[in-house]
Design a protein around this motif. Structure first.
Motif, PDB file in Angstrom:
ATOM      1  N   GLN A   1     -36.966  19.259   4.431  1.00  0.00           N
ATOM      2  CA  GLN A   1     -36.264  18.257   3.641  1.00  0.00           C
ATOM      3  C   GLN A   1     -35.929  18.816   2.257  1.00  0.00           C
ATOM      4  OE1 GLN A   1     -39.092  14.611   5.089  1.00  0.00           O
ATOM      5  NE2 GLN A   1     -37.404  14.026   3.742  1.00  0.00           N
TER       6      GLN A   1
ATOM      7  N   GLN B   1     -38.259   9.399  -9.438  1.00  0.00           N
ATOM      8  CA  GLN B   1     -38.046   9.020  -8.043  1.00  0.00           C
ATOM      9  C   GLN B   1     -37.536  10.213  -7.238  1.00  0.00           C
ATOM     10  OE1 GLN B   1     -38.277   5.709  -6.375  1.00  0.00           O
ATOM     11  NE2 GLN B   1     -38.140   7.099  -4.629  1.00  0.00           N
TER      12      GLN B   1
ATOM     13  N   TYR C   1     -48.185   8.755   4.036  1.00  0.00           N
ATOM     14  CA  TYR C   1     -48.722   9.925   3.340  1.00  0.00           C
ATOM     15  C   TYR C   1     -48.941   9.579   1.865  1.00  0.00           C
ATOM     16  CZ  TYR C   1     -46.531  12.246   7.358  1.00  0.00           C
ATOM     17  OH  TYR C   1     -46.148  12.615   8.625  1.00  0.00           O
TER      18      TYR C   1
ATOM     19  N   TYR D   1     -49.380  11.644  -1.818  1.00  0.00           N
ATOM     20  CA  TYR D   1     -49.229  12.897  -2.532  1.00  0.00           C
ATOM     21  C   TYR D   1     -49.535  12.649  -4.007  1.00  0.00           C
ATOM     22  CZ  TYR D   1     -46.437  14.354   1.553  1.00  0.00           C
ATOM     23  OH  TYR D   1     -46.016  14.655   2.825  1.00  0.00           O
TER      24      TYR D   1
ATOM     25  N   GLN E   1     -48.553  14.281  -7.987  1.00  0.00           N
ATOM     26  CA  GLN E   1     -47.729  15.201  -8.761  1.00  0.00           C
ATOM     27  C   GLN E   1     -48.298  15.304 -10.165  1.00  0.00           C
ATOM     28  OE1 GLN E   1     -43.549  14.178  -9.287  1.00  0.00           O
ATOM     29  NE2 GLN E   1     -42.998  16.336  -9.475  1.00  0.00           N
TER      30      GLN E   1
ATOM     31  N   GLN F   1     -50.059  21.365 -11.116  1.00  0.00           N
ATOM     32  CA  GLN F   1     -50.232  21.588  -9.679  1.00  0.00           C
ATOM     33  C   GLN F   1     -48.998  21.257  -8.857  1.00  0.00           C
ATOM     34  OE1 GLN F   1     -52.977  23.043  -8.487  1.00  0.00           O
ATOM     35  NE2 GLN F   1     -53.724  23.138 -10.582  1.00  0.00           N
ATOM     36  N   GLY F   2     -47.959  20.747  -9.460  1.00  0.00           N
ATOM     37  CA  GLY F   2     -46.780  20.395  -8.680  1.00  0.00           C
ATOM     38  C   GLY F   2     -47.069  19.217  -7.768  1.00  0.00           C
ATOM     39  N   LEU F   3     -46.365  19.171  -6.640  1.00  0.00           N
ATOM     40  CA  LEU F   3     -46.521  18.088  -5.664  1.00  0.00           C
ATOM     41  C   LEU F   3     -47.483  18.542  -4.588  1.00  0.00           C
ATOM     42  CD1 LEU F   3     -42.854  16.956  -5.480  1.00  0.00           C
ATOM     43  CD2 LEU F   3     -44.736  15.336  -5.335  1.00  0.00           C
TER      44      LEU F   3
ATOM     45  N   PHE G   1     -50.203  17.411  -1.292  1.00  0.00           N
ATOM     46  CA  PHE G   1     -50.594  16.454  -0.260  1.00  0.00           C
ATOM     47  C   PHE G   1     -52.033  16.012  -0.464  1.00  0.00           C
ATOM     48  CE2 PHE G   1     -51.203  14.673   3.880  1.00  0.00           C
ATOM     49  CZ  PHE G   1     -52.431  15.135   4.335  1.00  0.00           C
TER      50      PHE G   1
ATOM     51  N   TYR H   1     -53.057  11.759   5.122  1.00  0.00           N
ATOM     52  CA  TYR H   1     -52.040  11.324   6.079  1.00  0.00           C
ATOM     53  C   TYR H   1     -52.654  10.286   7.008  1.00  0.00           C
ATOM     54  CZ  TYR H   1     -49.911  11.918  10.798  1.00  0.00           C
ATOM     55  OH  TYR H   1     -49.373  11.726  12.039  1.00  0.00           O
TER      56      TYR H   1
ATOM     57  N   SER I   1     -57.380  16.455   4.347  1.00  0.00           N
ATOM     58  CA  SER I   1     -57.722  17.752   3.777  1.00  0.00           C
ATOM     59  C   SER I   1     -57.321  17.912   2.315  1.00  0.00           C
ATOM     60  CB  SER I   1     -57.073  18.869   4.602  1.00  0.00           C
ATOM     61  OG  SER I   1     -55.658  18.753   4.569  1.00  0.00           O
TER      62      SER I   1
ATOM     63  N   LEU J   1     -47.858   9.480  -5.424  1.00  0.00           N
ATOM     64  CA  LEU J   1     -46.690   9.114  -4.632  1.00  0.00           C
ATOM     65  C   LEU J   1     -47.086   8.812  -3.198  1.00  0.00           C
ATOM     66  CD1 LEU J   1     -44.434  11.969  -5.982  1.00  0.00           C
ATOM     67  CD2 LEU J   1     -43.960   9.554  -6.309  1.00  0.00           C
TER      68      LEU J   1
ATOM     69  N   GLN K   1     -39.382  11.851   5.791  1.00  0.00           N
ATOM     70  CA  GLN K   1     -40.258  11.036   4.948  1.00  0.00           C
ATOM     71  C   GLN K   1     -39.463  10.459   3.785  1.00  0.00           C
ATOM     72  OE1 GLN K   1     -44.048  12.852   3.892  1.00  0.00           O
ATOM     73  NE2 GLN K   1     -44.081  13.970   5.843  1.00  0.00           N
ATOM     74  N   PHE K   2     -39.799   9.209   3.454  1.00  0.00           N
ATOM     75  CA  PHE K   2     -39.164   8.505   2.338  1.00  0.00           C
ATOM     76  C   PHE K   2     -40.243   8.123   1.344  1.00  0.00           C
ATOM     77  CE2 PHE K   2     -34.929   8.062   4.064  1.00  0.00           C
ATOM     78  CZ  PHE K   2     -35.142   8.222   5.426  1.00  0.00           C
ATOM     79  N   PHE K   3     -39.960   8.358   0.069  1.00  0.00           N
ATOM     80  CA  PHE K   3     -40.965   8.201  -0.964  1.00  0.00           C
ATOM     81  C   PHE K   3     -40.784   6.914  -1.764  1.00  0.00           C
ATOM     82  CE2 PHE K   3     -43.505  12.091  -1.301  1.00  0.00           C
ATOM     83  CZ  PHE K   3     -42.879  12.862  -0.343  1.00  0.00           C
ATOM     84  N   GLY K   4     -41.915   6.392  -2.223  1.00  0.00           N
ATOM     85  CA  GLY K   4     -41.912   5.301  -3.170  1.00  0.00           C
ATOM     86  C   GLY K   4     -41.719   5.805  -4.585  1.00  0.00           C
ATOM     87  N   PRO K   5     -41.662   4.887  -5.560  1.00  0.00           N
ATOM     88  CA  PRO K   5     -41.410   5.271  -6.949  1.00  0.00           C
ATOM     89  C   PRO K   5     -42.625   5.865  -7.651  1.00  0.00           C
ATOM     90  CG  PRO K   5     -41.664   2.911  -6.782  1.00  0.00           C
ATOM     91  CD  PRO K   5     -41.685   3.434  -5.380  1.00  0.00           C
TER      92      PRO K   5
END
Lengths: 110, 112
Positions: free
Chosen positions: A33, A42, B33, B35, B37, B41-43, B45, B48, B58, B91, B101-105
């Motif tokens: 993706q 967002q 999922y 996550y 941010q 450390q970035g984004l 996981f 799940y 994990s 997130l 996958q679609f993310f929330g705000p």
């Protein structure tokens, strides 16, 4: 674990210019993706592209799964394209969790 | 719902307090999922869910972190005895199994 490398890390463009962002994976992924993270944080879905090429307006993406990379093309860039672009993919047989690259921060100047 | 929703949008807490973050996935999405941010450390996981089960935990950074999902829908991420390093944007994403996958705000957590 799998590593995701994005390049370039930063990019400054003049409005109207074109650009190519690259994403390399250290191991095979499926269901790759591309996202755009807007200034409010967002994550906006751009492409769901396990393989092949897709186009959506001024954006297009190509994934070559056998060579473990994907490209995102932005044409005729606009200031609203600014933000951070992420690629992400789930390693095979690991339940779908996305492994993200560090992102490319794009700034488009008027 | 039309998209993934998360609450609260912002949470400021004191070190040592417990916090609960909520995620409402897209209706019909069985996979959920979490996550995180953060600047350094970035984004990354965290956990799940498939239905109400969590086959992959994990990414949870310590035993202070836990999550549950009920009715195959809403999920809650709980952080006990919060530390300053827990400050981040949390997130949530949902999907059909092994699909887009679609993310929330997100929830922005600040631990003082």
């Amino acid at each position: 674990g799998i590593q995701v490398e994005q390049s370039p890390p930063d990019l400054i463009l003049q409005e109207g210019a074109n650009s190519t962002l690259r994403c390399n994976f250290s191991d095979s992924v499926n269901n790759l993706q591309w996202f755009h993270q807007n200034p409010w944080g967002q994550l906006i879905n751009l492409f769901y592209i396990p393989s092949g090429t897709k186009q959506n307006g001024r954006l297009s993406a190509t994934t070559v799964a056998t060579e473990r990379y994907s490209l995102l093309y932005i044409s005729s860039s606009q200031t609203t394209d600014s933000g951070v672009y992420f690629c992400a993919g789930p390693p095979y047989n690991q339940g779908g969790k996305l492994i993200f690259g560090q992102g490319t921060e794009l700034s488009v100047k008027p | 719902g039309a998209g993934v929703s998360q609450s609260p949008s912002n949470k400021v807490t004191e070190k040592g307090k417990d916090v609960e973050l909520r995620c409402d996935p897209i209706s019909g999405h069985t996979a959920l999922y979490w996550y995180r941010q953060s600047l350094g450390q970035g984004l990354e996981f965290l956990i799940y869910f498939q239905g109400n089960s969590a086959p992959d935990k994990s990414g949870l950074p310590s035993d202070r972190f836990s999550a549950e999902r009920t009715g195959g829908s809403v999920s809650t991420l709980t952080i006990q005895r919060t530390q300053q390093e827990d400050s981040a944007v949390y997130l949530c994403a949902s999907s059909a199994p092994s699909r887009e996958q679609f993310f929330g705000p997100g929830t922005r957590l600040t631990v003082l």
